[in-house]
Design a protein around this motif. Structure first.
Motif, mmCIF file in Angstrom:
data_model
loop_
_atom_site.group_PDB
_atom_site.id
_atom_site.type_symbol
_atom_site.label_atom_id
_atom_site.label_comp_id
_atom_site.label_asym_id
_atom_site.label_seq_id
_atom_site.Cartn_x
_atom_site.Cartn_y
_atom_site.Cartn_z
ATOM 1 N N ALA A 190 0.732 -1.055 -0.831
ATOM 2 C CA ALA A 190 0.131 -0.073 -0.180
ATOM 3 C C ALA A 190 0.895 1.676 -0.247
ATOM 4 C CB ALA A 190 -0.956 -0.157 1.339
ATOM 5 N N PHE A 191 2.298 1.178 -0.116
ATOM 6 C CA PHE A 191 2.851 2.585 0.254
ATOM 7 C C PHE A 191 2.707 2.339 -0.910
ATOM 8 C CE2 PHE A 191 7.688 4.388 0.791
ATOM 9 C CZ PHE A 191 7.222 5.033 1.867
ATOM 10 N N ASN A 192 2.722 4.372 -0.614
ATOM 11 C CA ASN A 192 2.895 4.972 -2.281
ATOM 12 C C ASN A 192 4.019 5.654 -3.032
ATOM 13 O OD1 ASN A 192 2.955 6.646 -4.741
ATOM 14 N ND2 ASN A 192 0.308 7.192 -4.521
ATOM 15 N N ARG A 193 5.442 5.118 -3.031
ATOM 16 C CA ARG A 193 6.485 5.603 -2.850
ATOM 17 C C ARG A 193 6.252 7.308 -4.243
ATOM 18 N NH1 ARG A 193 5.678 0.550 -3.416
ATOM 19 N NH2 ARG A 193 6.774 -0.932 -1.988
ATOM 20 N N ALA A 194 5.681 6.505 -4.875
ATOM 21 C CA ALA A 194 5.406 8.034 -6.288
ATOM 22 C C ALA A 194 5.132 8.769 -4.939
ATOM 23 C CB ALA A 194 4.119 7.996 -7.121
ATOM 24 N N THR A 195 4.321 9.727 -4.015
ATOM 25 C CA THR A 195 4.377 10.646 -3.222
ATOM 26 C C THR A 195 5.433 10.330 -1.948
ATOM 27 O OG1 THR A 195 2.584 9.905 -2.818
ATOM 28 C CG2 THR A 195 2.007 11.255 -4.547
ATOM 29 N N GLN A 196 5.473 9.391 -1.716
ATOM 30 C CA GLN A 196 5.872 8.735 -0.065
ATOM 31 C C GLN A 196 7.335 8.860 0.214
ATOM 32 O OE1 GLN A 196 2.108 5.934 0.969
ATOM 33 N NE2 GLN A 196 2.024 7.674 2.382
ATOM 34 N N ALA A 197 7.849 8.018 -0.806
ATOM 35 C CA ALA A 197 9.183 7.242 -0.544
ATOM 36 C C ALA A 197 10.287 8.749 -0.842
ATOM 37 C CB ALA A 197 9.384 6.340 -1.197
ATOM 38 N N MET A 198 11.234 9.103 0.536
ATOM 39 C CA MET A 198 11.766 9.840 0.181
ATOM 40 C C MET A 198 13.363 9.979 -0.258
ATOM 41 S SD MET A 198 9.983 13.059 1.201
ATOM 42 C CE MET A 198 11.485 13.612 0.992
ATOM 43 N N ARG A 199 13.479 10.045 -1.587
ATOM 44 C CA ARG A 199 14.627 9.091 -1.952
ATOM 45 C C ARG A 199 15.924 10.302 -2.177
ATOM 46 N NH1 ARG A 199 13.418 3.764 -0.803
ATOM 47 N NH2 ARG A 199 15.700 3.420 -2.267
ATOM 48 N N GLN A 200 17.002 9.675 -2.371
ATOM 49 C CA GLN A 200 18.178 10.847 -3.098
ATOM 50 C C GLN A 200 17.764 10.439 -4.530
ATOM 51 O OE1 GLN A 200 22.070 9.717 -1.879
ATOM 52 N NE2 GLN A 200 21.833 10.779 0.398
ATOM 53 N N PRO A 201 18.031 11.716 -5.388
ATOM 54 C CA PRO A 201 17.534 11.764 -6.506
ATOM 55 C C PRO A 201 18.875 11.836 -7.983
ATOM 56 C CG PRO A 201 17.544 13.979 -6.065
ATOM 57 C CD PRO A 201 17.561 13.161 -5.152
ATOM 58 N N GLY A 202 19.703 11.770 -7.286
ATOM 59 C CA GLY A 202 21.120 11.761 -8.325
ATOM 60 C C GLY A 202 21.432 12.673 -9.251
ATOM 61 N N SER A 203 21.928 11.847 -10.240
ATOM 62 C CA SER A 203 21.989 13.429 -11.680
ATOM 63 C C SER A 203 20.949 13.627 -11.667
ATOM 64 C CB SER A 203 23.148 12.659 -12.003
ATOM 65 O OG SER A 203 24.073 12.003 -12.017
ATOM 66 N N THR A 204 19.250 13.465 -11.582
ATOM 67 C CA THR A 204 18.286 14.496 -12.187
ATOM 68 C C THR A 204 17.997 15.290 -11.539
ATOM 69 O OG1 THR A 204 17.049 12.959 -10.843
ATOM 70 C CG2 THR A 204 17.281 12.280 -12.717
ATOM 71 N N ILE A 205 19.064 15.943 -10.101
ATOM 72 C CA ILE A 205 18.737 17.335 -10.041
ATOM 73 C C ILE A 205 19.323 18.435 -10.668
ATOM 74 C CG2 ILE A 205 21.063 17.070 -8.591
ATOM 75 C CD1 ILE A 205 17.233 18.405 -7.042
ATOM 76 N N LYS A 206 20.634 16.988 -11.392
ATOM 77 C CA LYS A 206 21.575 18.158 -11.941
ATOM 78 C C LYS A 206 21.855 19.721 -13.261
ATOM 79 C CE LYS A 206 25.406 15.124 -12.123
ATOM 80 N NZ LYS A 206 26.252 13.855 -12.916
ATOM 81 N N PRO A 207 19.801 19.418 -14.095
ATOM 82 C CA PRO A 207 19.222 20.324 -14.496
ATOM 83 C C PRO A 207 18.560 21.456 -13.791
ATOM 84 C CG PRO A 207 18.697 18.020 -15.988
ATOM 85 C CD PRO A 207 19.643 18.195 -14.412
ATOM 86 N N ILE A 208 18.204 21.741 -12.647
ATOM 87 C CA ILE A 208 17.875 22.081 -12.175
ATOM 88 C C ILE A 208 19.271 23.549 -11.439
ATOM 89 C CG2 ILE A 208 16.707 22.956 -9.879
ATOM 90 C CD1 ILE A 208 14.837 20.718 -10.524
ATOM 91 N N VAL A 209 20.327 22.474 -11.171
ATOM 92 C CA VAL A 209 21.534 23.336 -10.412
ATOM 93 C C VAL A 209 22.063 23.824 -11.412
ATOM 94 C CG1 VAL A 209 23.663 22.683 -9.596
ATOM 95 C CG2 VAL A 209 21.711 21.611 -9.124
ATOM 96 N N TYR A 210 22.077 23.278 -12.659
ATOM 97 C CA TYR A 210 22.539 24.425 -13.665
ATOM 98 C C TYR A 210 21.429 25.007 -14.842
ATOM 99 C CZ TYR A 210 26.694 21.248 -15.130
ATOM 100 O OH TYR A 210 28.029 20.271 -14.809
ATOM 101 N N SER A 211 20.606 25.440 -13.952
ATOM 102 C CA SER A 211 19.334 25.929 -14.138
ATOM 103 C C SER A 211 19.820 27.060 -13.344
ATOM 104 C CB SER A 211 17.923 26.020 -14.374
ATOM 105 O OG SER A 211 17.472 24.920 -14.923
ATOM 106 N N ALA A 212 20.296 26.735 -12.479
ATOM 107 C CA ALA A 212 20.522 28.128 -11.668
ATOM 108 C C ALA A 212 21.613 29.164 -11.692
ATOM 109 C CB ALA A 212 20.813 28.132 -9.135
#
Length: 839
Positions: free
Chosen positions: A477-499
């Motif tokens: 029943a645990f909804n990993r789409a909204t409840q699982a806190m995970r480290q996004p790894g390199s998917t954060i990079k486009p946001i870093v480079y946007s800054a």
């Protein structure tokens, strides 16, 4: 000699006698008067007691005029089709005119044949019920009812089900008042909508679906008669446990209908010969649709409106709400299938992970425990089965349908993960397991231990179209789409480079891919960053190259140059998370959800516009009034019959400018290169404009992909719920991107190949992809996956300038320059207009 009595003596005697008689009369009169007064007083006391105990706090029957029964909340998808309902009581409210006359006659025959003659109370029946109650005092047995339909309405809706003579009296008084307040059809309508009939069905329409899986108007006479026996006690006439008792009572109702002239002898004979025909208890047809999605909708509705009637008139489980969501059944099926297939592929060959659940079985009654577990599977041809016992070299299986099968030893030979031995020897009676049909028997299947989540969003509106939060919500029943806190790894990079783009850098800025260390203070000492796989730095390269190749050292260097306070501020306003200004967060060390990341990428794809993602378009009350969002406005002329032929109307925009539009477009344009020649190159053969980014965090414990097209942006991660290493070969490009590709092949198949549209002000310039310098006299080769010359997006006055001749040789390219005749050379603006961009 005696003398005769005198006349005076006789008179005195008579007077004495008269006085005595008068005195006696006065005494008796006084006694009768006192008795009458006493009786009158007792009558007053009795009346007062009757008023105090029975009448004083009776509820007002006027509430029945506006009574609204508890109704389920109905959820509909993006196309308006029903997908789910939330209810403690399954009920479908009908008007009196919608009830078949035969059904009304059946309930009258079973419950109250004189309903249309009495005024709320059947006095002979009431007297018999009271006598039966008195005769059974102390016996522990319950007296028969004797209530009319009107009394049952009073009991069910106004005073409750207390077992006492007082309640019977209160029923009778209220029934009399109800008959003065409502018409007979109105009373029957309340009764037939409210009555509890078992299987969590309230009202006859809900019961029709619960017992026969049909609409009420599709039932035959025998089925109608069965429903009419249920008010006496649904559990007493359970079609499985008490089949013979149910048949006898149903036929009794048919006999009463014949006696009352409601049916003919021929109808009676036909119905009397029919079997019960009741279906097994089952989950309502829409309950398995969009499990994780509709559960998230439920959470949001609960937070807004509350759970039950005590929380207000719009409560989730009784308010009768109509909820329009953005749920897209087709996309949900594709996302669900792709994620499940990916999880099974990764987990295959790793052994059996044990039973889904274990339940106790008593006296071979395995069906009810299996149904009560609410465990089911709809992955390919897999089904959930309960192990009912062992027979030599086979385990016996039972299924939700009531059917049985066998699991032979040879079909359960996979190793038990982490324990050794084979699965056949580890199985126990009462285990609920996954199996698939194979050669007339069944073979064991392993539910993956690894999990993950997949979310699909429409960038133009921020509406979530699909959400899969694990392998199956009925198992996890645990909804990993909204409840699982995970480290996004390199998917954060486009946001870093946007800054970085917001603070002076360009896609052609040169950043050194080399050692980068920072001093973190006396306690933490020196921190040195590294690229994935500990690869050595490649020297100076453009920002674009650093993103396409996902170079960590270039990312932290760009973040340090921009300033981490600015980077984390951009991350926060994109809705990803609220982090401290530490460089490790620029590489995805902060925790977030896949839902937040998909929404952030949707903002990029929508030229920087967006807001919180939405699953609910609007909510209506049971009368059709939109109650959420509060400022909701209908889209004027959006329905085809209302369109006046003028320019097409657009729904009310609810998004705001989160990120600079040109910055967002620049990042999308760069990450299109990730698909064309970077870490997500497996998606290139989809042959459409697509952007995205892979991610692999330390361990690796999670692998990601997020990206898409102007129409849909999707994202997923794979990882164990308790984070642990996925293996050295696990990467976003090899595990997550292929799952997205499986989804995308069908999801985008019928969609036009739309380019991402550049906002006003963007300048497209031909540059050398390696050096970032401007190029003249040649054009990008769109057929070359790794062209030397590309189009790059720049903000006004930020594009690189032509270098002076003495600055060095002209930049080299992997494609030979081809000079175009000056008179016919196309302008950059002409090219952009053909591509759908704005110069």
């Amino acid at each position: 000699m005696a003398s005769d009595p005198s006349p005076n003596s006789s008179t005195a005697t008579r007077r004495t006698t008269d006085r005595l008689r008068g005195s006696v009369a006065r005494v008796w009169a006084s006694r009768w008067t006192k008795a009458a007064l006493a009786l009158f007083g007792l009558g007053l006391i009795a009346l007062f007691g009757f008023w105090l105990i029975v009448v004083r706090d009776l509820p007002s029957v006027d509430t029945l005029r506006t009574y609204e029964p508890p109704l389920p909340t109905n959820v509909r998808g993006i196309d308006g089709a029903p997908i789910h309902s939330y209810a403690r009581e399954r009920r479908v409210e009908l008007s009196f005119a919608e009830y078949p006359p035969m059904l009304i006659n059946a309930f009258l025959a079973a419950e109250d044949k004189s309903f249309f003659e009495h005024h709320g109370v059947d006095f002979p029946g009431l007297a018999g019920a009271v006598f039966d109650y008195v005769s059974k005092i102390g016996s522990g047995r319950r007296a028969r009812g004797g209530s009319t339909i009107t009394q049952q309405v009073a009991k069910n809706l106004l005073i409750g089900n207390e077992y006492s003579p007082t309640r019977k009296l209160r029923e009778a008084v209220l029934a009399y008042k109800i008959e003065d307040t409502l018409t007979k059809p109105q009373i029957l309508e309340l009764y037939l909508n409210q009555i509890a009939l078992g299987r969590n069905a309230f009202g006859v329409e809900a019961a029709s679906h619960a017992y026969f899986d049909k609409d009420l108007d599709q039932l035959d006479l025998a089925q109608i008669a069965y429903l009419a026996i249920l008010p006496k006690g649904p559990s007493n006439y359970d079609p499985v446990r008490y089949h013979d008792r149910a048949m006898t009572r149903r036929n009794y109702v048919l006999d009463r209908m014949l006696e009352n002239g409601f049916i003919t002898r021929a109808q009676f004979d036909t119905a009397n010969a029919e079997p019960l025909g009741v279906v097994l208890r089952r989950t309502p047809r829409f309950e398995s649709v969009g499990g994780y999605f509709v559960e998230e909708v439920r959470r949001q509705l609960m937070a807004k409106f509350g759970e039950s009637a005590k929380d207000g008139p719009y409560s989730v489980y009784s308010g009768g709400l109509w909820v329009r969501t953005s749920f897209d059944t087709r996309l949900q099926d594709l996302a669900q299938q792709a994620l499940r297939d990916g999880l099974v592929r990764f987990d295959s060959g790793r052994g059996w992970n044990g039973p889904i659940r274990h339940v106790e079985i008593e006296d071979d009654n395995w069906l009810q425990p299996l149904l009560n577990s609410n465990i089911a599977l709809d992955y390919r041809n897999w089904v959930a089965a309960i192990v009912t016992g062992k027979d030599g070299n086979s385990w016996n299986l039972g299924f939700r349908t009531g059917k049985t099968g066998t699991l032979p030893r040879y079909a359960a030979q996979m190793a038990v993960r982490g324990k050794g031995g084979n699965a056949f020897g580890a199985i126990k009676t009462g285990d609920i397991i996954a199996v698939a049909p194979e050669g007339g028997e069944f073979a064991l299947r392993a539910i993956p231990k690894v999990s993950g989540a997949f979310v699909v969003e429409e960038p133009a509106s921020g509406r979530v179209l699909a959400m899969q939060g694990g392998f199956d919500d009925r198992l996890q029943a645990f909804n990993r789409a909204t409840q699982a806190m995970r480290q996004p790894g390199s998917t954060i990079k486009p946001i870093v480079y946007s800054a970085a783009l917001d603070n002076g850098m360009t896609p052609a800025s040169i950043i050194v891919d080399g050692p980068f260390c920072v001093y973190q203070g006396a306690r933490l000492g020196q921190k040195c960053f590294r690229n994935f796989g500990n690869s050595r730095g490649a020297g100076p390269h453009t920002m674009r190259w650093g993103i396409e190749q996902s170079r960590n050292l270039m990312t932290v260097r760009a973040a340090a140059q921009t300033g981490m306070p600015k980077v984390v501020a951009t991350i926060k306003k994109m809705g990803v998370g609220d982090y401290a200004p530490y460089l490790s967060f620029a590489l995805g060390a902060g925790e977030t959800t896949v839902g937040r990341m998909v929404n952030a990428y949707s903002i990029l794809a929508n030229n920087g516009k967006g807001g919180p993602p939405s699953l609910i378009d609007f909510v209506q009350d049971r009368h059709g009034k939109v109650i959420w969002p509060e400022n909701w406005r209908a889209c004027d002329r959006c329905n085809a019959p209302d369109w006046d032929g003028k320019p097409m109307p657009r729904p009310v925009a609810r998004q705001r400018q989160v990120l600079d539009a040109m910055t967002a477009y620049q990042m999308v344009h760069i990450t299109e290169g990730v698909v064309q020649r970077g870490t997500a190159v497996t998606l290139r053969d989809l042959d459409r404009p697509m952007f995205g980014k892979t991610g692999t965090n330390n361990g690796p414990t999670d692998v990601w992909f997020i990206g898409g097209t102007p129409q849909y942006v999707g994202g997923l991660y794979i990882g164990f719920d308790t984070p642990r290493n996925l293996g050295s070969a696990a990467q976003g490009g090899t595990l997550a991107a292929p799952i997205f590709k499986q989804f995308a092949v069908k999801a985008y198949a019928d969609l036009p190949k739309l380019p991402f549209r550049a906002p006003a002000g963007i300048r497209m310039v031909r540059i050398d992809r390696g050096s970032g310098r401007p190029v003249y006299g040649t054009w990008p080769n769109t057929d070359d996956p790794k062209p030397g010359v590309i189009w790059e997006a720049f903000k006004p006055e930020s594009e690189p300038r032509r270098a002076a001749r003495r600055a060095g040789p002209a930049p080299t390219t992997t494609t030979a320059p081809t000079a175009a005749p000056k008179a016919e050379a196309p302008r950059d603006s002409d090219f952009l207009q053909r591509q759908g961009g704005i110069y």
